[in-house]
Design an enzyme around this catalytic site. Sequence first.
Site, PDB file in Angstrom:
ATOM      1  N   SER A   1       0.854  -1.200   0.000  1.00 50.59           N
ATOM      2  CA  SER A   1       0.000   0.000   0.000  1.00 50.59           C
ATOM      3  C   SER A   1       0.880   1.237   0.000  1.00 50.59           C
ATOM      4  O   SER A   1       2.031   1.185   0.459  1.00 50.59           O
ATOM      5  CB  SER A   1      -0.863  -0.005   1.260  1.00 50.59           C
TER       6      SER A   1
ATOM      7  N   TYR B   1      -0.608   0.378  10.801  1.00 53.85           N
ATOM      8  CA  TYR B   1      -0.921  -0.303   9.528  1.00 53.85           C
ATOM      9  C   TYR B   1       0.223  -0.066   8.534  1.00 53.85           C
ATOM     10  O   TYR B   1       0.669  -0.998   7.846  1.00 53.85           O
ATOM     11  CB  TYR B   1      -2.242   0.266   8.990  1.00 53.85           C
TER      12      TYR B   1
HETATM   13  N1  LIG Z   1      -8.887  -0.607   0.623  1.00 50.11           N
HETATM   14  C1  LIG Z   1      -7.767   0.142   0.554  1.00 50.11           C
HETATM   15  O1  LIG Z   1      -7.778   1.395   0.613  1.00 50.11           O
HETATM   16  C2  LIG Z   1      -6.445  -0.554   0.314  1.00 50.11           C
HETATM   17  C3  LIG Z   1      -5.367   0.197  -0.144  1.00 50.11           C
HETATM   18  C4  LIG Z   1      -4.148  -0.427  -0.325  1.00 50.11           C
HETATM   19  C5  LIG Z   1      -4.014  -1.775  -0.038  1.00 50.11           C
HETATM   20  N2  LIG Z   1      -5.090  -2.474   0.417  1.00 50.11           N
HETATM   21  C6  LIG Z   1      -4.896  -3.891   0.751  1.00 50.11           C
HETATM   22  O2  LIG Z   1      -5.571  -4.693  -0.180  1.00 50.11           O
HETATM   23  C7  LIG Z   1      -5.963  -5.919   0.450  1.00 50.11           C
HETATM   24  C8  LIG Z   1      -7.447  -6.152   0.199  1.00 50.11           C
HETATM   25  O3  LIG Z   1      -8.179  -5.073   0.749  1.00 50.11           O
HETATM   26  P1  LIG Z   1      -9.736  -4.790   0.472  1.00 50.11           P
HETATM   27  O4  LIG Z   1      -9.873  -3.357   0.142  1.00 50.11           O
HETATM   28  O5  LIG Z   1     -10.265  -5.801  -0.472  1.00 50.11           O
HETATM   29  O6  LIG Z   1     -10.296  -5.027   1.937  1.00 50.11           O
HETATM   30  P2  LIG Z   1     -11.664  -5.663   2.477  1.00 50.11           P
HETATM   31  O7  LIG Z   1     -12.737  -5.611   1.458  1.00 50.11           O
HETATM   32  O8  LIG Z   1     -11.894  -5.034   3.811  1.00 50.11           O
HETATM   33  O9  LIG Z   1     -11.265  -7.195   2.665  1.00 50.11           O
HETATM   34  C9  LIG Z   1     -10.345  -7.621   3.595  1.00 50.11           C
HETATM   35  C10 LIG Z   1     -10.746  -9.031   4.000  1.00 50.11           C
HETATM   36  O10 LIG Z   1      -9.745  -9.536   4.888  1.00 50.11           O
HETATM   37  C11 LIG Z   1     -10.421 -10.444   5.711  1.00 50.11           C
HETATM   38  N3  LIG Z   1      -9.708 -10.680   6.959  1.00 50.11           N
HETATM   39  C12 LIG Z   1      -9.309  -9.781   7.893  1.00 50.11           C
HETATM   40  N4  LIG Z   1      -8.712 -10.423   8.901  1.00 50.11           N
HETATM   41  C13 LIG Z   1      -8.769 -11.761   8.623  1.00 50.11           C
HETATM   42  C14 LIG Z   1      -8.337 -12.922   9.279  1.00 50.11           C
HETATM   43  N5  LIG Z   1      -7.735 -12.878  10.475  1.00 50.11           N
HETATM   44  N6  LIG Z   1      -8.550 -14.114   8.679  1.00 50.11           N
HETATM   45  C15 LIG Z   1      -9.165 -14.198   7.505  1.00 50.11           C
HETATM   46  N7  LIG Z   1      -9.605 -13.129   6.804  1.00 50.11           N
HETATM   47  C16 LIG Z   1      -9.405 -11.921   7.378  1.00 50.11           C
HETATM   48  C17 LIG Z   1     -11.781  -9.818   6.012  1.00 50.11           C
HETATM   49  O11 LIG Z   1     -12.613 -10.904   6.319  1.00 50.11           O
HETATM   50  P3  LIG Z   1     -14.015 -10.839   7.067  1.00 50.11           P
HETATM   51  O12 LIG Z   1     -15.000 -10.752   5.947  1.00 50.11           O
HETATM   52  O13 LIG Z   1     -14.061 -12.091   7.833  1.00 50.11           O
HETATM   53  O14 LIG Z   1     -13.968  -9.596   7.943  1.00 50.11           O
HETATM   54  C18 LIG Z   1     -12.091  -9.112   4.696  1.00 50.11           C
HETATM   55  O15 LIG Z   1     -12.976  -9.851   3.908  1.00 50.11           O
HETATM   56  C19 LIG Z   1      -5.599  -5.758   1.930  1.00 50.11           C
HETATM   57  O16 LIG Z   1      -4.337  -6.348   2.168  1.00 50.11           O
HETATM   58  C20 LIG Z   1      -5.489  -4.266   2.099  1.00 50.11           C
HETATM   59  O17 LIG Z   1      -4.620  -3.909   3.175  1.00 50.11           O
HETATM   60  C21 LIG Z   1      -6.316  -1.897   0.575  1.00 50.11           C
END
Ligand SMILES: NC(=O)c1ccc[n+]([C@@H]2O[C@H](COP(=O)([O-])OP(=O)(O)OC[C@H]3O[C@@H](n4cnc5c(N)ncnc54)[C@H](OP(=O)(O)O)[C@@H]3O)[C@@H](O)[C@H]2O)c1
Length: 254
Positions: A147, A160
């Site tokens: 990120s 984070y």
């Molecule tokens: N969104 C942003 O702004 C952004 C920017 C840069 C990078 N990223 C990275 O991109 C990746 C995907 O993000 P996203 O935007 O798709 O986020 P998201 O929609 O919030 O999805 C993250 C998922 O991770 C799961 N999770 C969290 N803790 C867990 C655990 N202990 N075991 C199993 N599953 C777990 C959650 O599951 P539950 O459904 O069970 O809660 C959720 O479904 C992440 O690594 C994030 O840090 C995101």
Amino acid sequence: MAFGSSRDVDAGVILLLGGRSEIGLEVARRLAPGRVVILAARRSDDLEKQRRELLTAEASAVQTVEFDADDLGGHQALLEKVVAEHGRIGVAVLAFGILGDQARAEQDPAHAVAIVHTDYVAQVNMLTLLANLLREQGDGQLVAFSSIAGIRVRRANYVYGSAKAGLDGFVNGLQDALHGSGIHLLLVRSGFVIGRMTAGMEPAPMSSTPDQVADGVIAGLYKRSRIVTVPKRLKLVFIAMRLVPQSLWRRAPR
Ligand SMILES: NC(=O)c1ccc[n+]([C@@H]2O[C@H](COP(=O)([O-])OP(=O)(O)OC[C@H]3O[C@@H](n4cnc5c(N)ncnc54)[C@H](OP(=O)(O)O)[C@@H]3O)[C@@H](O)[C@H]2O)c1
């Protein structure tokens, strides 16, 4: 599916670790046609909506498996189960993660450690196991999400951010370790993504959507890129960010 002059993604199942991730599901949807997709998530009996979406996207089958990223001891067994039941892994997408609560993490070390555990330690454990597994297979592709928060860590989200900085460094090293092995590890560096993880937050400049990130991931998978930056123009921002004096950087918003 062809992508320009590049090869198809590697043969085998698509494994989405974090089976409800908005970005991960957009990636899976694009890879789904004709493939078996495995959704690995907590509460794996509650993935019917995601399963249907992927079947509509023409996945040949969608299976679910229970996965808690924080249970490091369960990672190897999960991978063995996937391979025993569904065969080789073509693409594994590590899309699990939490943003956490920075203000709380500054006061509560248990919360700070929980963020770093999910976003760094669990990723390191799973990437190491997957790299070993794919080395045995002789091919396969991995996707890890860094990120902008990890490019230069900001005071406003340093917990984070530090996990992402660590992950970014780890993936860079693992990419070099895998060089010449036939295994492709893609590092995704995106800015603020408008979606569930950032719900309620003011979008930062140069924000993107899960759709746009997924388009970048697919392009990177087909081209076997080392890094994709979403949006691309953030690459210049990443260079500029490193030049800002600490006295100003300290005040940078999240
Ligand atoms: N969104 C942003 O702004 C952004 C920017 C840069 C990078 N990223 C990275 O991109 C990746 C995907 O993000 P996203 O935007 O798709 O986020 P998201 O929609 O919030 O999805 C993250 C998922 O991770 C799961 N999770 C969290 N803790 C867990 C655990 N202990 N075991 C199993 N599953 C777990 C959650 O599951 P539950 O459904 O069970 O809660 C959720 O479904 C992440 O690594 C994030 O840090 C995101």
